[in-house]
Design a protein around this motif. Structure first.
Motif, PDB file in Angstrom:
ATOM      1  N   LEU A  97     -26.152  15.785 -34.386  1.00 15.69           N
ATOM      2  CA  LEU A  97     -25.418  16.762 -35.192  1.00 15.69           C
ATOM      3  C   LEU A  97     -25.592  18.180 -34.639  1.00 15.69           C
ATOM      4  O   LEU A  97     -24.632  18.955 -34.568  1.00 15.69           O
ATOM      5  N   ILE A  98     -26.795  18.500 -34.213  1.00 15.38           N
ATOM      6  CA  ILE A  98     -27.043  19.822 -33.626  1.00 15.38           C
ATOM      7  C   ILE A  98     -26.236  20.001 -32.348  1.00 15.38           C
ATOM      8  O   ILE A  98     -25.573  21.031 -32.138  1.00 15.38           O
ATOM      9  N   ILE A  99     -26.267  18.987 -31.481  1.00 11.83           N
ATOM     10  CA  ILE A  99     -25.514  19.060 -30.223  1.00 11.83           C
ATOM     11  C   ILE A  99     -24.023  19.158 -30.500  1.00 11.83           C
ATOM     12  O   ILE A  99     -23.289  19.899 -29.824  1.00 11.83           O
ATOM     13  N   THR A 100     -23.540  18.429 -31.510  1.00 13.97           N
ATOM     14  CA  THR A 100     -22.124  18.470 -31.870  1.00 13.97           C
ATOM     15  C   THR A 100     -21.706  19.881 -32.268  1.00 13.97           C
ATOM     16  O   THR A 100     -20.643  20.367 -31.851  1.00 13.97           O
ATOM     17  N   CYS A 101     -22.523  20.537 -33.072  1.00 15.57           N
ATOM     18  CA  CYS A 101     -22.199  21.909 -33.500  1.00 15.57           C
ATOM     19  C   CYS A 101     -22.170  22.863 -32.313  1.00 15.57           C
ATOM     20  O   CYS A 101     -21.267  23.720 -32.202  1.00 15.57           O
ATOM     21  N   VAL A 102     -23.135  22.723 -31.410  1.00 19.92           N
ATOM     22  CA  VAL A 102     -23.172  23.578 -30.214  1.00 19.92           C
ATOM     23  C   VAL A 102     -21.960  23.312 -29.330  1.00 19.92           C
ATOM     24  O   VAL A 102     -21.307  24.241 -28.822  1.00 19.92           O
ATOM     25  N   LEU A 103     -21.637  22.033 -29.131  1.00 22.61           N
ATOM     26  CA  LEU A 103     -20.476  21.669 -28.309  1.00 22.61           C
ATOM     27  C   LEU A 103     -19.184  22.210 -28.909  1.00 22.61           C
ATOM     28  O   LEU A 103     -18.304  22.687 -28.173  1.00 22.61           O
ATOM     29  N   ALA A 104     -19.042  22.109 -30.226  1.00 27.02           N
ATOM     30  CA  ALA A 104     -17.831  22.616 -30.882  1.00 27.02           C
ATOM     31  C   ALA A 104     -17.650  24.099 -30.600  1.00 27.02           C
ATOM     32  O   ALA A 104     -16.532  24.568 -30.329  1.00 27.02           O
ATOM     33  N   LEU A 105     -18.749  24.840 -30.620  1.00 30.42           N
ATOM     34  CA  LEU A 105     -18.684  26.276 -30.351  1.00 30.42           C
ATOM     35  C   LEU A 105     -18.324  26.545 -28.895  1.00 30.42           C
ATOM     36  O   LEU A 105     -17.407  27.327 -28.602  1.00 30.42           O
ATOM     37  N   VAL A 106     -19.012  25.876 -27.982  1.00 31.07           N
ATOM     38  CA  VAL A 106     -18.792  26.113 -26.548  1.00 31.07           C
ATOM     39  C   VAL A 106     -17.403  25.659 -26.118  1.00 31.07           C
ATOM     40  O   VAL A 106     -16.667  26.397 -25.434  1.00 31.07           O
ATOM     41  N   LEU A 107     -17.024  24.452 -26.521  1.00 29.05           N
ATOM     42  CA  LEU A 107     -15.707  23.938 -26.140  1.00 29.05           C
ATOM     43  C   LEU A 107     -14.591  24.748 -26.793  1.00 29.05           C
ATOM     44  O   LEU A 107     -13.515  24.926 -26.209  1.00 29.05           O
ATOM     45  N   GLY A 108     -14.851  25.231 -28.004  1.00 31.52           N
ATOM     46  CA  GLY A 108     -13.845  26.051 -28.676  1.00 31.52           C
ATOM     47  C   GLY A 108     -13.620  27.374 -27.986  1.00 31.52           C
ATOM     48  O   GLY A 108     -12.496  27.860 -27.879  1.00 31.52           O
ATOM     49  N   ILE A 109     -14.690  27.974 -27.473  1.00 29.92           N
ATOM     50  CA  ILE A 109     -14.584  29.279 -26.832  1.00 29.92           C
ATOM     51  C   ILE A 109     -13.973  29.186 -25.434  1.00 29.92           C
ATOM     52  O   ILE A 109     -13.091  29.963 -25.065  1.00 29.92           O
ATOM     53  N   PHE A 110     -14.416  28.206 -24.650  1.00 25.42           N
ATOM     54  CA  PHE A 110     -14.049  28.166 -23.235  1.00 25.42           C
ATOM     55  C   PHE A 110     -12.889  27.230 -22.913  1.00 25.42           C
ATOM     56  O   PHE A 110     -12.401  27.234 -21.776  1.00 25.42           O
ATOM     57  N   GLY A 111     -12.423  26.429 -23.880  1.00 25.19           N
ATOM     58  CA  GLY A 111     -11.362  25.468 -23.589  1.00 25.19           C
ATOM     59  C   GLY A 111     -10.072  26.105 -23.106  1.00 25.19           C
ATOM     60  O   GLY A 111      -9.524  25.745 -22.064  1.00 25.19           O
ATOM     61  N   LYS A 112      -9.582  27.092 -23.853  1.00 29.23           N
ATOM     62  CA  LYS A 112      -8.302  27.713 -23.510  1.00 29.23           C
ATOM     63  C   LYS A 112      -8.335  28.441 -22.171  1.00 29.23           C
ATOM     64  O   LYS A 112      -7.468  28.194 -21.319  1.00 29.23           O
ATOM     65  N   PRO A 113      -9.299  29.335 -21.929  1.00 31.85           N
ATOM     66  CA  PRO A 113      -9.307  30.008 -20.628  1.00 31.85           C
ATOM     67  C   PRO A 113      -9.459  29.053 -19.459  1.00 31.85           C
ATOM     68  O   PRO A 113      -8.874  29.264 -18.395  1.00 31.85           O
ATOM     69  N   PHE A 114     -10.251  27.975 -19.654  1.00 29.98           N
ATOM     70  CA  PHE A 114     -10.418  27.018 -18.557  1.00 29.98           C
ATOM     71  C   PHE A 114      -9.102  26.296 -18.249  1.00 29.98           C
ATOM     72  O   PHE A 114      -8.742  26.129 -17.079  1.00 29.98           O
ATOM     73  N   CYS A 115      -8.397  25.861 -19.278  1.00 30.38           N
ATOM     74  CA  CYS A 115      -7.138  25.140 -19.069  1.00 30.38           C
ATOM     75  C   CYS A 115      -6.105  26.015 -18.361  1.00 30.38           C
ATOM     76  O   CYS A 115      -5.404  25.561 -17.452  1.00 30.38           O
ATOM     77  N   PHE A 116      -6.004  27.285 -18.754  1.00 31.30           N
ATOM     78  CA  PHE A 116      -5.043  28.176 -18.105  1.00 31.30           C
ATOM     79  C   PHE A 116      -5.466  28.530 -16.681  1.00 31.30           C
ATOM     80  O   PHE A 116      -4.629  28.829 -15.833  1.00 31.30           O
ATOM     81  N   TRP A 117      -6.783  28.489 -16.424  1.00 33.89           N
ATOM     82  CA  TRP A 117      -7.259  28.716 -15.052  1.00 33.89           C
ATOM     83  C   TRP A 117      -7.010  27.499 -14.171  1.00 33.89           C
ATOM     84  O   TRP A 117      -6.608  27.633 -13.006  1.00 33.89           O
ATOM     85  N   ALA A 118      -7.243  26.301 -14.710  1.00 33.38           N
ATOM     86  CA  ALA A 118      -7.150  25.076 -13.907  1.00 33.38           C
ATOM     87  C   ALA A 118      -5.715  24.614 -13.686  1.00 33.38           C
ATOM     88  O   ALA A 118      -5.402  24.034 -12.642  1.00 33.38           O
ATOM     89  N   LEU A 119      -4.824  24.858 -14.656  1.00 32.69           N
ATOM     90  CA  LEU A 119      -3.456  24.351 -14.573  1.00 32.69           C
ATOM     91  C   LEU A 119      -2.504  25.491 -14.205  1.00 32.69           C
ATOM     92  O   LEU A 119      -2.392  26.479 -14.923  1.00 32.69           O
ATOM     93  N   LYS A 120      -1.820  25.339 -13.091  1.00 33.61           N
ATOM     94  CA  LYS A 120      -0.953  26.404 -12.585  1.00 33.61           C
ATOM     95  C   LYS A 120       0.415  26.419 -13.254  1.00 33.61           C
ATOM     96  O   LYS A 120       1.086  27.446 -13.284  1.00 33.61           O
ATOM     97  N   ASP A 121       0.831  25.261 -13.786  1.00 35.68           N
ATOM     98  CA  ASP A 121       2.124  25.184 -14.470  1.00 35.68           C
ATOM     99  C   ASP A 121       1.922  25.625 -15.923  1.00 35.68           C
ATOM    100  O   ASP A 121       1.289  24.929 -16.721  1.00 35.68           O
TER     101      ASP A 121
END
Length: 458
Positions: A97-121
């Motif tokens: 549960l602790i790891i899940t909460c940390v992951l939710a925060l990290v993935l929530g923050i960095f998901g969008k910028p990473f996707c726009f960086w990795a995908l050129k289209d």
């Protein structure tokens, strides 16, 4: 003292067949999901595939916690030590549960910028982000806890409940994929977001079913409030010690997969299509290997917990032989009937079909090596040895597979069939390392409780 004599073959089969069905259900869902999303268009299909690989790939690394808890709970169940079995389960769930909460925060923050960086289209990137966040926050992040709950239940010697969880989640997923993607039965047509909501909410349902089962059988594990809190550092350390090499193994697997796929793309669309079709076909043959590995993990742990290392060794050996025989039979089908199998994909280019047939015949050669590698790794994990499988994976994937594939593609400029010969060599190396590790294991020294057992926590 046991009421009945231990029968390894029967015990292995009892645990293995539900695991095979569970893997089959997941494969069926993957096929149905891909087919429905594909109807939305190439960008939508690419977005869903990329976002799902990114999100669940990261969660799978932390999901190694489920393997660790499986091994430890099995040891305590074998020793008929309900208190420590419950303590391990509760602490693992709290940690999850602790790891899940940390992951939710990290993935929530960095998901969008990473996707726009990795995908050129940009249109594909927008769709990817939409699917990613809808899946993440509708319940997809809970998959980590599902893996932990399944690990606890398997450690109890039950593989049927994880199968039922897979059945419930997949039926839910497929049904709501259909009604939410295309707007059926009065629901709005949500497209990619509909697919995400179906996937995310399915994980929430899976977690609910698993927790209800544990609550119902809580006396079997002596689960109580004190099992969950306070956090006990020796228990967490014991769980982490077994789990982190499995996480590293998952990282190695993903690195190898990403680089391999990227390099195979350089061979051209015909080779890549043939490789994709062969990988999809071979994924069905992995199911027995995974199933017997799960059975070996649980039973080896339980026999060691019962103080019977000889039976633990025998169980791992028999499970490996059974898996090898079954997967060798699948290999014979691949070798003698590749034309009929590859025609299922019905590629318009004749060269894709011919290359796919050649690749599938080579895949036939590696089937017994895959069985040995997977099942012995499962047996060693049941004994608490997760470093051995990680080292074997690192050597075979990073030091053998990647350099040789680079040599084949960019130096020698050979066709994709040689990539599959490299893969066969990779599994041969892995199986030989696993055999050596298994034979050198000091089984007598493992026939005791983990060091953090409750009597040592006073």
């Amino acid at each position: 003292m046991e009421k009945k004599s231990y029968q390894p073959v029967r015990s292995i089969l009892i645990l293995a067949w539900p695991a095979v069905l569970e893997m089959s259900l997941h494969t069926l869902y993957w096929i149905c999901d891909a087919a429905m999303v594909m109807r939305l268009g190439a960008r939508e299909a690419s977005a869903v595939e990329y976002a799902a690989s990114l999100l669940f790939g990261v969660i799978a690394v932390c999901g190694a916690l489920g393997i660790g808890v499986n091994s430890l709970v099995a040891r305590f169940v074998g020793a008929d030590d309900k208190e420590n079995a419950g303590l391990t389960a509760g602490q693992a769930l709290s940690l999850g549960l602790i790891i899940t909460c940390v992951l939710a925060l990290v993935l929530g923050i960095f998901g969008k910028p990473f996707c726009f960086w990795a995908l050129k289209d940009e249109p594909t990137a927008v769709l990817t982000v939409e699917y990613y966040y809808a899946t993440l926050f509708s319940g997809g992040i809970l998959w980590l806890l599902v893996l932990v709950v399944n690990g606890v239940i398997r450690g109890m010697g039950n593989t049927r409940v994880p199968m039922y969880i897979a059945l419930f989640t997949n039926v839910h997923n497929i049904f709501f994929d259909y009604v939410l993607i295309f707007g059926k039965l009065g629901f709005p047509a949500l497209g990619v977001k509909g697919a995400a909501l179906a996937t995310g909410t399915a994980q929430a349902i899976g977690l609910a079913v698993g927790l209800l089962y544990l609550f119902w059988r809580r006396r079997d594990l002596a689960l109580s409030r004190s099992s969950f809190l306070p956090i006990r550092k020796p228990v967490i350390k014991g769980i982490f010690t077994i789990s982190y090499p499995v996480g590293l193994e998952e990282i190695v697997y993903n690195i190898s997969r990403i680089f391999s796929m990227t390099w195979i793309v350089a061979l051209g669309p015909i080779s890549f299509a043939a490789n994709t079709a062969t990988v999809a076909t071979e994924s069905f043959s992995f199911m027995p290997g995974f199933a017997f590995a799960i059975a070996a993990t649980t039973l080896v742990g339980q026999r060691l917990g019962a103080g019977k290392p000889d039976e633990a060794v025998k169980t791992g050996t028999i499970a490996t032989i059974m898996a090898t025989v079954l997967m060798s039979g699948i290999g014979l089908v691949f070798f003698f009937f590749p034309h009929y199998i590859m025609r299922i994909f019905n590629p318009p280019e004749a060269e894709v079909l011919s290359l796919g047939i050649a690749c599938l015949r080579i895949a036939a050669v590696e089937q017994p090596f895959i069985a040995i590698a997977y099942t012995l790794a499962g047996a060693l994990k049941g004994a608490g040895d997760t470093r051995g499988p990680f080292l074997a994976s690192f050597i075979a994937s990073i030091l053998v597979r990647l350099p040789l594939i680079y040599l084949v593609v960019f130096v020698l400029e050979l066709d994709v069939t040689y990539v599959w010969w490299v893969t066969a060599l990779q599994y041969l190396v892995t199986s030989l390392i696993m055999i050596g590790r298994y034979r050198r294991t000091q089984w007598q020294q493992l026939a005791h409780k983990p060091s953090y057992a409750m009597e040592n926590l006073s």
